[in-house]
Design a protein around this motif. Structure first.
Motif, PDB file in Angstrom:
ATOM      1  N   LEU A  33       0.811  -1.212   0.000  1.00 34.60           N
ATOM      2  CA  LEU A  33       0.000   0.000   0.000  1.00 34.60           C
ATOM      3  C   LEU A  33       0.845   1.262   0.000  1.00 34.60           C
ATOM      4  CD1 LEU A  33      -2.692  -0.950   2.667  1.00 34.60           C
ATOM      5  CD2 LEU A  33      -2.895  -1.050   0.193  1.00 34.60           C
ATOM      6  N   GLU A  34       2.145   1.116   0.193  1.00 34.93           N
ATOM      7  CA  GLU A  34       3.000   2.279   0.352  1.00 34.93           C
ATOM      8  C   GLU A  34       2.950   3.189  -0.863  1.00 34.93           C
ATOM      9  OE1 GLU A  34       6.910   1.645   2.023  1.00 34.93           O
ATOM     10  OE2 GLU A  34       6.197  -0.229   2.913  1.00 34.93           O
ATOM     11  N   GLY A  35       2.865   4.480  -0.596  1.00 36.80           N
ATOM     12  CA  GLY A  35       2.842   5.478  -1.646  1.00 36.80           C
ATOM     13  C   GLY A  35       1.771   6.514  -1.377  1.00 36.80           C
ATOM     14  N   THR A  36       1.507   7.319  -2.379  1.00 35.26           N
ATOM     15  CA  THR A  36       0.481   8.354  -2.303  1.00 35.26           C
ATOM     16  C   THR A  36      -0.668   7.958  -3.213  1.00 35.26           C
ATOM     17  OG1 THR A  36       2.166  10.026  -1.884  1.00 35.26           O
ATOM     18  CG2 THR A  36       0.004  10.814  -2.625  1.00 35.26           C
ATOM     19  N   TRP A  37      -1.873   8.023  -2.669  1.00 28.76           N
ATOM     20  CA  TRP A  37      -3.081   7.622  -3.379  1.00 28.76           C
ATOM     21  C   TRP A  37      -4.037   8.812  -3.435  1.00 28.76           C
ATOM     22  CZ3 TRP A  37      -3.259   2.692  -5.326  1.00 28.76           C
ATOM     23  CH2 TRP A  37      -2.319   1.784  -4.823  1.00 28.76           C
ATOM     24  N   LYS A  60     -10.658  17.449  -3.321  1.00 25.86           N
ATOM     25  CA  LYS A  60      -9.546  16.537  -3.547  1.00 25.86           C
ATOM     26  C   LYS A  60      -9.120  15.937  -2.219  1.00 25.86           C
ATOM     27  CE  LYS A  60      -5.077  16.126  -5.761  1.00 25.86           C
ATOM     28  NZ  LYS A  60      -4.086  16.759  -6.622  1.00 25.86           N
ATOM     29  N   MET A  61      -8.759  14.654  -2.260  1.00 24.71           N
ATOM     30  CA  MET A  61      -8.249  13.985  -1.074  1.00 24.71           C
ATOM     31  C   MET A  61      -7.113  13.068  -1.479  1.00 24.71           C
ATOM     32  SD  MET A  61     -10.171  11.630   1.753  1.00 24.71           S
ATOM     33  CE  MET A  61      -9.278  10.254   2.455  1.00 24.71           C
ATOM     34  N   ILE A  62      -6.051  13.080  -0.680  1.00 25.27           N
ATOM     35  CA  ILE A  62      -4.968  12.128  -0.870  1.00 25.27           C
ATOM     36  C   ILE A  62      -4.759  11.344   0.414  1.00 25.27           C
ATOM     37  CG2 ILE A  62      -3.754  13.414  -2.668  1.00 25.27           C
ATOM     38  CD1 ILE A  62      -1.735  14.284  -0.480  1.00 25.27           C
ATOM     39  N   LYS A  63      -4.276  10.122   0.253  1.00 26.08           N
ATOM     40  CA  LYS A  63      -3.886   9.282   1.377  1.00 26.08           C
ATOM     41  C   LYS A  63      -2.437   8.899   1.142  1.00 26.08           C
ATOM     42  CE  LYS A  63      -6.610   6.385   3.498  1.00 26.08           C
ATOM     43  NZ  LYS A  63      -7.437   5.251   3.935  1.00 26.08           N
ATOM     44  N   ILE A  64      -1.610   9.101   2.147  1.00 25.49           N
ATOM     45  CA  ILE A  64      -0.187   8.784   2.066  1.00 25.49           C
ATOM     46  C   ILE A  64       0.083   7.644   3.038  1.00 25.49           C
ATOM     47  CG2 ILE A  64       2.155   9.668   2.340  1.00 25.49           C
ATOM     48  CD1 ILE A  64       0.799  12.530   1.988  1.00 25.49           C
ATOM     49  N   PHE A  72      -4.170  11.282   5.778  1.00 29.85           N
ATOM     50  CA  PHE A  72      -5.010  11.733   4.682  1.00 29.85           C
ATOM     51  C   PHE A  72      -5.314  13.210   4.855  1.00 29.85           C
ATOM     52  CE2 PHE A  72      -7.782   9.884   7.896  1.00 29.85           C
ATOM     53  CZ  PHE A  72      -8.727  10.878   8.097  1.00 29.85           C
ATOM     54  N   LEU A  73      -5.509  13.872   3.717  1.00 30.39           N
ATOM     55  CA  LEU A  73      -5.810  15.300   3.663  1.00 30.39           C
ATOM     56  C   LEU A  73      -6.907  15.502   2.627  1.00 30.39           C
ATOM     57  CD1 LEU A  73      -2.085  16.293   3.332  1.00 30.39           C
ATOM     58  CD2 LEU A  73      -3.459  16.646   5.377  1.00 30.39           C
ATOM     59  N   ARG A  74      -7.944  16.258   2.998  1.00 29.43           N
ATOM     60  CA  ARG A  74      -9.052  16.518   2.074  1.00 29.43           C
ATOM     61  C   ARG A  74      -9.423  17.994   2.158  1.00 29.43           C
ATOM     62  NH1 ARG A  74     -13.971  13.823   4.075  1.00 29.43           N
ATOM     63  NH2 ARG A  74     -14.361  15.801   5.082  1.00 29.43           N
ATOM     64  N   ALA A  90      -8.294  16.283   7.960  1.00 31.63           N
ATOM     65  CA  ALA A  90      -6.952  15.712   7.966  1.00 31.63           C
ATOM     66  C   ALA A  90      -6.867  14.737   9.126  1.00 31.63           C
ATOM     67  CB  ALA A  90      -5.904  16.808   8.116  1.00 31.63           C
ATOM     68  N   GLY A  91      -6.159  13.662   8.899  1.00 32.61           N
ATOM     69  CA  GLY A  91      -6.001  12.687   9.963  1.00 32.61           C
ATOM     70  C   GLY A  91      -4.922  11.685   9.637  1.00 32.61           C
ATOM     71  N   GLY A  92      -4.675  10.806  10.591  1.00 34.63           N
ATOM     72  CA  GLY A  92      -3.676   9.779  10.361  1.00 34.63           C
ATOM     73  C   GLY A  92      -3.439   8.947  11.598  1.00 34.63           C
ATOM     74  N   GLY A  93      -2.551   7.991  11.449  1.00 37.73           N
ATOM     75  CA  GLY A  93      -2.199   7.112  12.553  1.00 37.73           C
ATOM     76  C   GLY A  93      -1.427   5.923  12.036  1.00 37.73           C
ATOM     77  N   THR A  94      -1.483   4.833  12.770  1.00 38.98           N
ATOM     78  CA  THR A  94      -0.811   3.608  12.366  1.00 38.98           C
ATOM     79  C   THR A  94      -1.807   2.690  11.671  1.00 38.98           C
ATOM     80  OG1 THR A  94      -1.266   2.539  14.482  1.00 38.98           O
ATOM     81  CG2 THR A  94       0.831   3.740  14.286  1.00 38.98           C
TER      82      THR A  94
END
Length: 156
Positions: A33-37, A60-64, A72-74, A90-94
């Motif tokens: 899954l690694e990368g920018t989506w 627009k939204m990306i998930k890194i 993720f950022l939207r 915006a959010g994130g975690g493990t």
């Protein structure tokens, strides 16, 4: 003679770059899954109602995703000049990944009520497309919905 060597070097570099992209999509039969989506579309199903969002228009939204974390950022594409101003998130975690079972442990989010929860999904990668399907359930907020998100790999 120099021209032939330059052409050979260019061909080898192009092949090497192509091989790297393919390795990113699948690695030893496991998902990578690694990368920018970039999110293309989202579908939310709650209480029998289905809502579809086209993320190619107006937002627009990306998930890194790296080896251990996701973010993720939207945001809207109108720079906050209309009613979509509140559509910033915006959010994130493990995360953990076992086969096609993908679990996000949300540590950070612009709506703090979502933090500290784990969300389980099934993921599927086909060529440059990632499909993530699962349930978002937060009893404290009255949220119980299924989501289907389609992403395309951002390649630069």
């Amino acid at each position: 003679m120099k021209g032939k060597y330059m052409i050979m070097i260019a061909v080898v570099l192009m092949i090497a770059c192509n091989v790297q992209v393919k390795k990113e999509i699948r690695k030893d039969g496991e998902f990578s899954l690694e990368g920018t989506w970039s999110l293309v579309s989202g579908q939310t199903i709650a209480k029998g109602d289905t809502a579809f969002t086209d993320y190619t228009k107006g937002k627009k939204m990306i998930k890194i995703i790296n080896a251990t974390h996701f973010a993720f950022l939207r945001h809207d594409l109108d720079h906050g000049k209309d009613s979509t101003t509140a559509d910033y998130a915006a959010g994130g975690g493990t995360y953990t990944l076992s086969g096609d079972d993908y679990t996000e442990n949300l540590e950070y989010f612009s709506d703090r009520n979502w933090e500290g929860h784990a969300f389980q999904f099934k993921v599927r990668i086909s060529n440059d497309t990632l499909v993530q399907t699962g349930i978002e359930k937060l009893d404290s907020l009255g949220i119980d919905q299924q989501i289907v998100e389609r992403y395309v790999k951002v390649v630069r």
